[in-house]
Design a protein around this motif. Structure first.
Motif, PDB file in Angstrom:
ATOM      1  N   PRO A   1     -37.343 -44.520  35.046  1.00 27.00           N
ATOM      2  CA  PRO A   1     -37.678 -43.770  35.522  1.00 27.00           C
ATOM      3  C   PRO A   1     -38.588 -42.735  35.774  1.00 27.00           C
ATOM      4  O   PRO A   1     -38.864 -42.247  36.820  1.00 27.00           O
ATOM      5  CB  PRO A   1     -36.866 -42.763  35.204  1.00 27.00           C
ATOM      6  CG  PRO A   1     -35.236 -44.117  34.955  1.00 27.00           C
ATOM      7  CD  PRO A   1     -36.610 -44.439  34.095  1.00 27.00           C
TER       8      PRO A   1
ATOM      9  N   TYR B   1     -20.099 -46.962  39.832  1.00 27.57           N
ATOM     10  CA  TYR B   1     -22.223 -46.620  39.952  1.00 27.57           C
ATOM     11  C   TYR B   1     -22.403 -45.743  41.772  1.00 27.57           C
ATOM     12  O   TYR B   1     -22.471 -44.695  41.838  1.00 27.57           O
ATOM     13  CB  TYR B   1     -23.560 -47.810  40.513  1.00 27.57           C
ATOM     14  CG  TYR B   1     -24.035 -48.014  39.095  1.00 27.57           C
ATOM     15  CD1 TYR B   1     -24.587 -47.368  38.430  1.00 27.57           C
ATOM     16  CD2 TYR B   1     -24.195 -49.493  39.315  1.00 27.57           C
ATOM     17  CE1 TYR B   1     -25.381 -47.758  37.849  1.00 27.57           C
ATOM     18  CE2 TYR B   1     -25.157 -50.073  37.658  1.00 27.57           C
ATOM     19  CZ  TYR B   1     -24.999 -48.563  36.842  1.00 27.57           C
ATOM     20  OH  TYR B   1     -25.779 -49.309  36.030  1.00 27.57           O
TER      21      TYR B   1
ATOM     22  N   LEU C   1     -22.968 -36.831  41.349  1.00 24.74           N
ATOM     23  CA  LEU C   1     -23.636 -36.377  41.084  1.00 24.74           C
ATOM     24  C   LEU C   1     -24.327 -35.282  42.643  1.00 24.74           C
ATOM     25  O   LEU C   1     -24.600 -34.611  42.089  1.00 24.74           O
ATOM     26  CB  LEU C   1     -25.240 -37.330  40.762  1.00 24.74           C
ATOM     27  CG  LEU C   1     -26.362 -36.648  40.424  1.00 24.74           C
ATOM     28  CD1 LEU C   1     -26.234 -36.057  38.990  1.00 24.74           C
ATOM     29  CD2 LEU C   1     -27.094 -37.870  40.119  1.00 24.74           C
ATOM     30  N   GLU C   2     -24.778 -36.373  43.742  1.00 27.56           N
ATOM     31  CA  GLU C   2     -25.151 -36.108  44.468  1.00 27.56           C
ATOM     32  C   GLU C   2     -24.064 -34.373  45.560  1.00 27.56           C
ATOM     33  O   GLU C   2     -24.839 -33.962  46.092  1.00 27.56           O
ATOM     34  CB  GLU C   2     -25.725 -37.249  45.640  1.00 27.56           C
ATOM     35  CG  GLU C   2     -26.464 -37.843  45.334  1.00 27.56           C
ATOM     36  CD  GLU C   2     -27.775 -37.071  45.273  1.00 27.56           C
ATOM     37  OE1 GLU C   2     -28.283 -35.686  45.571  1.00 27.56           O
ATOM     38  OE2 GLU C   2     -28.142 -37.232  44.035  1.00 27.56           O
TER      39      GLU C   2
ATOM     40  N   TYR D   1     -32.123 -44.547  39.013  1.00 22.30           N
ATOM     41  CA  TYR D   1     -30.952 -44.254  38.754  1.00 22.30           C
ATOM     42  C   TYR D   1     -29.835 -44.873  38.422  1.00 22.30           C
ATOM     43  O   TYR D   1     -29.635 -44.885  37.592  1.00 22.30           O
ATOM     44  CB  TYR D   1     -30.835 -43.347  40.107  1.00 22.30           C
ATOM     45  CG  TYR D   1     -30.646 -42.077  40.455  1.00 22.30           C
ATOM     46  CD1 TYR D   1     -30.306 -41.069  40.041  1.00 22.30           C
ATOM     47  CD2 TYR D   1     -32.208 -42.225  40.792  1.00 22.30           C
ATOM     48  CE1 TYR D   1     -30.122 -40.214  41.385  1.00 22.30           C
ATOM     49  CE2 TYR D   1     -32.059 -40.591  41.407  1.00 22.30           C
ATOM     50  CZ  TYR D   1     -31.779 -39.482  41.268  1.00 22.30           C
ATOM     51  OH  TYR D   1     -32.215 -38.336  41.721  1.00 22.30           O
TER      52      TYR D   1
ATOM     53  N   LEU E   1     -22.096 -41.685  41.456  1.00 21.20           N
ATOM     54  CA  LEU E   1     -23.609 -41.638  42.455  1.00 21.20           C
ATOM     55  C   LEU E   1     -23.243 -40.102  43.514  1.00 21.20           C
ATOM     56  O   LEU E   1     -23.681 -39.514  43.484  1.00 21.20           O
ATOM     57  CB  LEU E   1     -24.154 -41.863  43.295  1.00 21.20           C
ATOM     58  CG  LEU E   1     -25.287 -42.435  44.436  1.00 21.20           C
ATOM     59  CD1 LEU E   1     -26.830 -41.895  44.002  1.00 21.20           C
ATOM     60  CD2 LEU E   1     -25.742 -43.387  45.516  1.00 21.20           C
TER      61      LEU E   1
ATOM     62  N   PRO F   1     -36.212 -39.746  40.386  1.00 27.30           N
ATOM     63  CA  PRO F   1     -35.037 -38.903  39.263  1.00 27.30           C
ATOM     64  C   PRO F   1     -35.476 -37.406  39.016  1.00 27.30           C
ATOM     65  O   PRO F   1     -34.314 -36.532  39.160  1.00 27.30           O
ATOM     66  CB  PRO F   1     -35.438 -39.141  37.805  1.00 27.30           C
ATOM     67  CG  PRO F   1     -35.348 -40.669  38.300  1.00 27.30           C
ATOM     68  CD  PRO F   1     -36.593 -41.048  39.560  1.00 27.30           C
TER      69      PRO F   1
ATOM     70  N   TRP G   1     -31.988 -44.469  46.087  1.00 27.90           N
ATOM     71  CA  TRP G   1     -32.669 -43.359  45.419  1.00 27.90           C
ATOM     72  C   TRP G   1     -33.067 -44.914  43.827  1.00 27.90           C
ATOM     73  O   TRP G   1     -32.300 -45.726  43.744  1.00 27.90           O
ATOM     74  CB  TRP G   1     -30.969 -43.074  43.914  1.00 27.90           C
ATOM     75  CG  TRP G   1     -30.402 -41.961  45.321  1.00 27.90           C
ATOM     76  CD1 TRP G   1     -30.673 -40.463  44.118  1.00 27.90           C
ATOM     77  CD2 TRP G   1     -29.439 -42.182  46.040  1.00 27.90           C
ATOM     78  NE1 TRP G   1     -29.858 -39.646  45.301  1.00 27.90           N
ATOM     79  CE2 TRP G   1     -29.349 -40.681  46.302  1.00 27.90           C
ATOM     80  CE3 TRP G   1     -28.985 -42.454  47.134  1.00 27.90           C
ATOM     81  CZ2 TRP G   1     -28.791 -39.562  47.465  1.00 27.90           C
ATOM     82  CZ3 TRP G   1     -28.268 -42.260  48.250  1.00 27.90           C
ATOM     83  CH2 TRP G   1     -28.434 -41.041  48.859  1.00 27.90           C
TER      84      TRP G   1
ATOM     85  N   TYR H   1     -31.124 -50.434  42.608  1.00 27.44           N
ATOM     86  CA  TYR H   1     -30.993 -49.002  43.207  1.00 27.44           C
ATOM     87  C   TYR H   1     -29.848 -48.445  44.516  1.00 27.44           C
ATOM     88  O   TYR H   1     -29.376 -49.878  45.231  1.00 27.44           O
ATOM     89  CB  TYR H   1     -32.599 -49.112  44.308  1.00 27.44           C
ATOM     90  CG  TYR H   1     -32.482 -49.958  45.235  1.00 27.44           C
ATOM     91  CD1 TYR H   1     -31.393 -50.259  46.577  1.00 27.44           C
ATOM     92  CD2 TYR H   1     -33.629 -50.679  44.824  1.00 27.44           C
ATOM     93  CE1 TYR H   1     -32.039 -50.881  47.639  1.00 27.44           C
ATOM     94  CE2 TYR H   1     -33.431 -52.133  46.417  1.00 27.44           C
ATOM     95  CZ  TYR H   1     -33.103 -51.829  47.689  1.00 27.44           C
ATOM     96  OH  TYR H   1     -33.163 -52.633  48.057  1.00 27.44           O
TER      97      TYR H   1
ATOM     98  N   TYR I   1     -31.776 -43.336  32.797  1.00 27.22           N
ATOM     99  CA  TYR I   1     -30.908 -43.111  34.130  1.00 27.22           C
ATOM    100  C   TYR I   1     -29.666 -42.848  34.476  1.00 27.22           C
ATOM    101  O   TYR I   1     -28.981 -42.598  33.028  1.00 27.22           O
ATOM    102  CB  TYR I   1     -30.111 -45.030  34.289  1.00 27.22           C
ATOM    103  CG  TYR I   1     -32.036 -45.487  34.088  1.00 27.22           C
ATOM    104  CD1 TYR I   1     -32.311 -45.900  34.928  1.00 27.22           C
ATOM    105  CD2 TYR I   1     -32.342 -45.735  32.539  1.00 27.22           C
ATOM    106  CE1 TYR I   1     -33.783 -46.790  34.913  1.00 27.22           C
ATOM    107  CE2 TYR I   1     -33.400 -46.860  32.949  1.00 27.22           C
ATOM    108  CZ  TYR I   1     -34.222 -47.215  33.248  1.00 27.22           C
ATOM    109  OH  TYR I   1     -34.909 -48.275  33.607  1.00 27.22           O
ATOM    110  N   LYS I   2     -29.762 -41.141  35.653  1.00 27.22           N
ATOM    111  CA  LYS I   2     -29.088 -40.720  35.577  1.00 27.22           C
ATOM    112  C   LYS I   2     -27.431 -41.354  36.173  1.00 27.22           C
ATOM    113  O   LYS I   2     -26.461 -40.295  35.588  1.00 27.22           O
ATOM    114  CB  LYS I   2     -29.621 -39.912  36.889  1.00 27.22           C
ATOM    115  CG  LYS I   2     -30.181 -38.818  36.673  1.00 27.22           C
ATOM    116  CD  LYS I   2     -30.792 -37.723  37.881  1.00 27.22           C
ATOM    117  CE  LYS I   2     -31.643 -37.017  37.391  1.00 27.22           C
ATOM    118  NZ  LYS I   2     -31.757 -35.590  38.948  1.00 27.22           N
ATOM    119  N   LEU I   3     -27.106 -42.429  36.183  1.00 29.44           N
ATOM    120  CA  LEU I   3     -26.419 -42.273  36.422  1.00 29.44           C
ATOM    121  C   LEU I   3     -25.596 -43.707  35.841  1.00 29.44           C
ATOM    122  O   LEU I   3     -24.572 -43.995  36.174  1.00 29.44           O
ATOM    123  CB  LEU I   3     -25.637 -43.817  38.087  1.00 29.44           C
ATOM    124  CG  LEU I   3     -26.488 -43.158  39.111  1.00 29.44           C
ATOM    125  CD1 LEU I   3     -25.996 -44.246  40.289  1.00 29.44           C
ATOM    126  CD2 LEU I   3     -26.034 -41.620  39.128  1.00 29.44           C
TER     127      LEU I   3
END
Length: 463
Positions: free
Chosen positions: A401, A284, A291-292, A229, A288, A86, A226, A236, A268-270
């Motif tokens: 995380p 998901y 986000l990226e 996340y 992702l 994270p 990742w 993952y 959790y970022k997702l």
């Protein structure tokens, strides 16, 4: 009723490798594979979802000379991997294992690899029946003759076949394996208690995406993972470079997990505050990518799904065994190989290498009337790899995380200024935190020493 020396249920990596070895050693061998359609395969074949990749020493575990493998199987040579937490990340450019292959590894086309194994089996004289499924297996423990028990396989069309030896290689779904082995379990026990797919497997989902050239160049020789996340043990997302500028974007997660099972969803970022359930695999992946890369690219327009890849319109969903392995009832002339026996692992996104090697061993021993040695020999060949997987999976089972960030910071410190394997040459350089990781690893390895990672040993079967 037709009789053969060796019958194999399942035509994936383990089954095809077993068929080639059995036939090469002179046994009359037949392989049954139900077969599934794919967008990128003209005929039916095994459930050949693309594997994540092949690390350098895994090729040696398969017992192949890397120069044997056809060029069109390999997508892209790899220079390393990146583990992203994270708030931190770590890059590795060596596995730290001795290997004959001089690169970090490669990504490969799983269906082509399976087809190559099938060609090898056919060239050796095996009878491959793709599109034919086995519906039942019964064992006669009282069969007369020096070779002992025999088996009757019932096919989907009602035909039957008798075999002296059976190799079960029907993958993590274990359609035949569970009932077949329950013939030899004690009253009140079932192999499903150990290998029931909903409990013993993870589920994986992936999409084939076309990336802009300049973006693809950033990871063209790197596996990206990742961690921390998404929630769940050994859960993952990933990105793996394929051919051209196509990459597989996917994730692995436990089956049947619910949002209520997550202690701190906001970590959790997702996950998002408005979620009333865990997202689907496709959601998901969208999150992702947004986000990226969403700040610079339109995900739908500039990183689209490639619909003529994979099993269905550029997507694939498949199970991965995520448990400890079992021994086989060799006293009944049965060997279980690959994902069916639980040797593959969600921790490293499957286990094509251990499936091939266990299949090779089972096929050779069945053909030479030596199957009683199978449980010892597969441990000699792949036991160290399984022990590593089981130990690491135990260590990270309850990681949050924050734990992943801590672990990656420790690994970065352990690396120092070199590219050496972090758990070997620099394992003490990060002080007390490094010793915590090393100590936990050694503790797990000691716990599972001498084959104790096997959760149903041979001596528990009843004949």
């Amino acid at each position: 009723m037709k009789r053969v020396d060796v019958a194999i249920v399942g035509g994936g990596a383990a089954g095809a490798a077993a068929a080639e070895r059995a036939a090469a050693h002179g046994a009359e061998t037949v392989l049954f594979e139900q077969g599934v359609p794919r967008e990128d395969r003209e005929a039916l074949g095994p459930d050949s979802t693309d594997a994540a990749g092949m690390l350098d020493y895994w090729i040696d575990i398969m017992d192949f000379d890397y120069r044997e493998i056809p060029d069109d199987v390999i997508h892209r040579e790899l220079g390393g991997t990146e583990f992203i937490g994270p708030s931190t990340a770590v890059e590795l450019t060596t596995t730290g294992m001795g290997a004959s292959y001089d690169k970090f590894g490669y990504t490969f086309h799983r269906a082509r690899m399976d087809d190559w194994l099938h060609e090898r089996a056919e060239d050796a004289g095996a009878d491959l029946r793709i599109g034919t499924s086995v519906t039942d297996l019964e064992t006669d423990l009282r069969a007369e003759g020096p070779a002992g028990p025999t088996h009757t396989l019932t096919l989907a069309d009602g035909d039957q076949l008798e075999a002296q030896y059976v190799i079960l290689a029907d993958g993590p779904q274990r359609r035949i394996t569970l009932d077949a082995l329950d013939q030899f379990t004690p009253p009140g026990r079932s192999i499903s208690d150990y290998l029931s797919p909903p409990e013993a497997n993870h589920i994986a989902y992936q999409e084939y995406r076309e990336f802009p050239e300049e973006l693809f160049e950033e990871f063209e020789d790197t596996l990206k993972f990742w961690w921390g996340y998404i929630p769940g043990e050994t859960a993952y997302p990933w990105v793996f470079p394929n051919d051209g500028t196509v990459a597989r974007v996917g994730l692995t997660m436990p089956i049947g997990m619910d949002l209520a099972d997550v202690d701190n969803p906001g970590a959790y970022k997702l996950l998002r505050p408005e979620d009333d359930r865990l997202p689907s695999g496709s959601e998901y992946i969208r999150r992702l990518l947004e986000l990226e890369y969403g700040d610079e690219y339109d995900i739908d327009e500039e990183i689209p799904v490639v619909e003529d890849r994979g099993k269905s319109k550029g997507t694939e969903t498949y199970p991965i065994s995520s448990t400890r392995p079992i021994d086989s009832p060799v006293g009944a002339n049965i060997a279980v190989a690959g994902g069916a026996m639980g040797t593959t692992s969600a921790f490293h996104e499957g286990g094509y290498h251990v499936a091939v090697r266990s299949g090779k061993i089972a096929g050779r021993l069945a053909a030479t009337d030596s199957l009683e040695h199978y449980n010892d020999l597969w441990k000699d060949a792949i036991g160290d790899e399984i022990l590593r997987n089981v130990a690491f999976a135990d260590i990270v089972e309850d990681y949050t995380p924050d734990d992943w960030d801590w672990a990656f910071d420790v690994v970065t410190d352990m690396q120092g200024d070199t590219n050496d394997n972090v758990l070997v040459s620099n394992r003490y350089s990060a002080g007390i935190d490094a010793m915590k990781i090393l100590g936990a690893y050694k503790k797990r390895k000691f716990k599972y020493r001498d084959g104790r990672y096997v959760q149903f040993p041979e001596d528990k079967y009843i004949y």
